[in-house]
Motif scaffolding. Structure first.
Motif, mmCIF file in Angstrom:
data_model
loop_
_atom_site.group_PDB
_atom_site.id
_atom_site.type_symbol
_atom_site.label_atom_id
_atom_site.label_comp_id
_atom_site.label_asym_id
_atom_site.label_seq_id
_atom_site.Cartn_x
_atom_site.Cartn_y
_atom_site.Cartn_z
ATOM 1 N N TYR A 3 14.502 -0.159 -5.215
ATOM 2 C CA TYR A 3 13.245 0.217 -4.576
ATOM 3 C C TYR A 3 13.371 1.654 -4.102
ATOM 4 C CZ TYR A 3 12.119 -4.701 -4.707
ATOM 5 O OH TYR A 3 11.845 -5.973 -5.132
ATOM 6 N N ILE A 5 11.294 4.460 -1.952
ATOM 7 C CA ILE A 5 10.183 4.754 -1.058
ATOM 8 C C ILE A 5 10.316 6.202 -0.600
ATOM 9 C CG2 ILE A 5 8.969 4.101 1.064
ATOM 10 C CD1 ILE A 5 9.136 1.876 -1.158
ATOM 11 N N ILE A 57 -2.429 -1.168 4.350
ATOM 12 C CA ILE A 57 -2.158 0.225 3.973
ATOM 13 C C ILE A 57 -2.417 1.145 5.166
ATOM 14 C CG2 ILE A 57 -2.985 2.117 2.512
ATOM 15 C CD1 ILE A 57 -3.388 -0.012 0.302
ATOM 16 N N ALA A 87 8.274 -1.602 0.808
ATOM 17 C CA ALA A 87 8.507 -2.117 -0.550
ATOM 18 C C ALA A 87 8.144 -3.592 -0.646
ATOM 19 C CB ALA A 87 9.969 -1.896 -0.942
ATOM 20 N N LEU A 90 4.193 -4.324 -0.079
ATOM 21 C CA LEU A 90 3.345 -3.922 -1.200
ATOM 22 C C LEU A 90 3.805 -4.514 -2.531
ATOM 23 C CD1 LEU A 90 2.778 -0.181 -0.250
ATOM 24 C CD2 LEU A 90 1.253 -2.132 0.147
ATOM 25 N N ARG A 92 6.043 -3.344 -4.531
ATOM 26 C CA ARG A 92 6.199 -2.237 -5.493
ATOM 27 C C ARG A 92 7.601 -1.664 -5.398
ATOM 28 N NH1 ARG A 92 1.462 -0.810 -8.516
ATOM 29 N NH2 ARG A 92 -0.246 -1.824 -7.441
ATOM 30 N N VAL A 95 6.975 3.691 -4.119
ATOM 31 C CA VAL A 95 5.820 3.950 -3.253
ATOM 32 C C VAL A 95 6.007 5.314 -2.608
ATOM 33 C CG1 VAL A 95 4.489 3.205 -1.235
ATOM 34 C CG2 VAL A 95 5.558 1.497 -2.717
ATOM 35 N N ARG A 96 4.933 6.082 -2.595
ATOM 36 C CA ARG A 96 4.930 7.366 -1.881
ATOM 37 C C ARG A 96 3.954 7.228 -0.716
ATOM 38 N NH1 ARG A 96 6.577 12.509 -3.012
ATOM 39 N NH2 ARG A 96 5.565 14.128 -1.790
ATOM 40 N N VAL A 97 4.474 7.356 0.499
ATOM 41 C CA VAL A 97 3.668 7.312 1.713
ATOM 42 C C VAL A 97 3.379 8.764 2.079
ATOM 43 C CG1 VAL A 97 3.557 6.557 4.115
ATOM 44 C CG2 VAL A 97 4.811 5.178 2.435
ATOM 45 N N LEU A 104 -1.478 6.392 0.066
ATOM 46 C CA LEU A 104 -0.313 5.832 -0.607
ATOM 47 C C LEU A 104 -0.449 6.041 -2.098
ATOM 48 C CD1 LEU A 104 0.211 2.347 1.080
ATOM 49 C CD2 LEU A 104 1.396 4.465 1.548
ATOM 50 N N TYR A 106 1.531 4.927 -5.940
ATOM 51 C CA TYR A 106 2.472 3.994 -6.579
ATOM 52 C C TYR A 106 3.012 4.597 -7.857
ATOM 53 C CZ TYR A 106 -0.146 0.841 -3.573
ATOM 54 O OH TYR A 106 -0.757 0.246 -2.508
#
Length: 106
Positions: A3, A5, A57, A87, A90, A92, A95-97, A104, A106
């Motif tokens: 994962y 992030i 979100i 992770a 969501l 996923r 993930v970009r926060v 967000l 993906y």
């Protein structure tokens, strides 16, 4: 599976957290959501929504914004836990926060 992030506060200020599936699978998706709900409440995050609904979100973004960049730049256990819970919540692996733009990816 790994994962990945990324929590970004500006173009040149992004913090990456990678976790193996074994690290993430010690928590359930429901536990991850409860952790985020608790952080959201404990931090007294505020979201103004015209409909009154607060989406998960919104909570993910509000928690990151409220704790601020310094908490992520230290790469401490809290930041790693936040990333793992993002992770899981969501579902996923990437993930970009984007805190700067409050979105967000993906």
């Amino acid at each position: 599976m790994t994962y990945h992030i990324i929590v970004s506060f500006a173009k040149d200020r992004a913090y990456e957290f990678k976790s193996a599936s074994g690290e993430v699978s010690v928590t359930t998706q429901e536990e991850a959501r409860r952790w985020l709900d608790k952080e959201f409440a404990d931090l007294k995050c505020e979201i103004t929504s015209p409909t009154g609904k607060i989406l998960i979100i919104d909570k993910l973004l509000a928690v990151a914004r409220t704790v601020g960049e310094s908490r992520f730049s230290q790469e401490n256990e809290w930041a790693r836990q936040y990333a793992r819970n993002v992770a899981l919540t969501l579902g996923r692996d990437l993930v970009r926060v984007d805190v700067e733009h409050m979105r967000l990816g993906y």
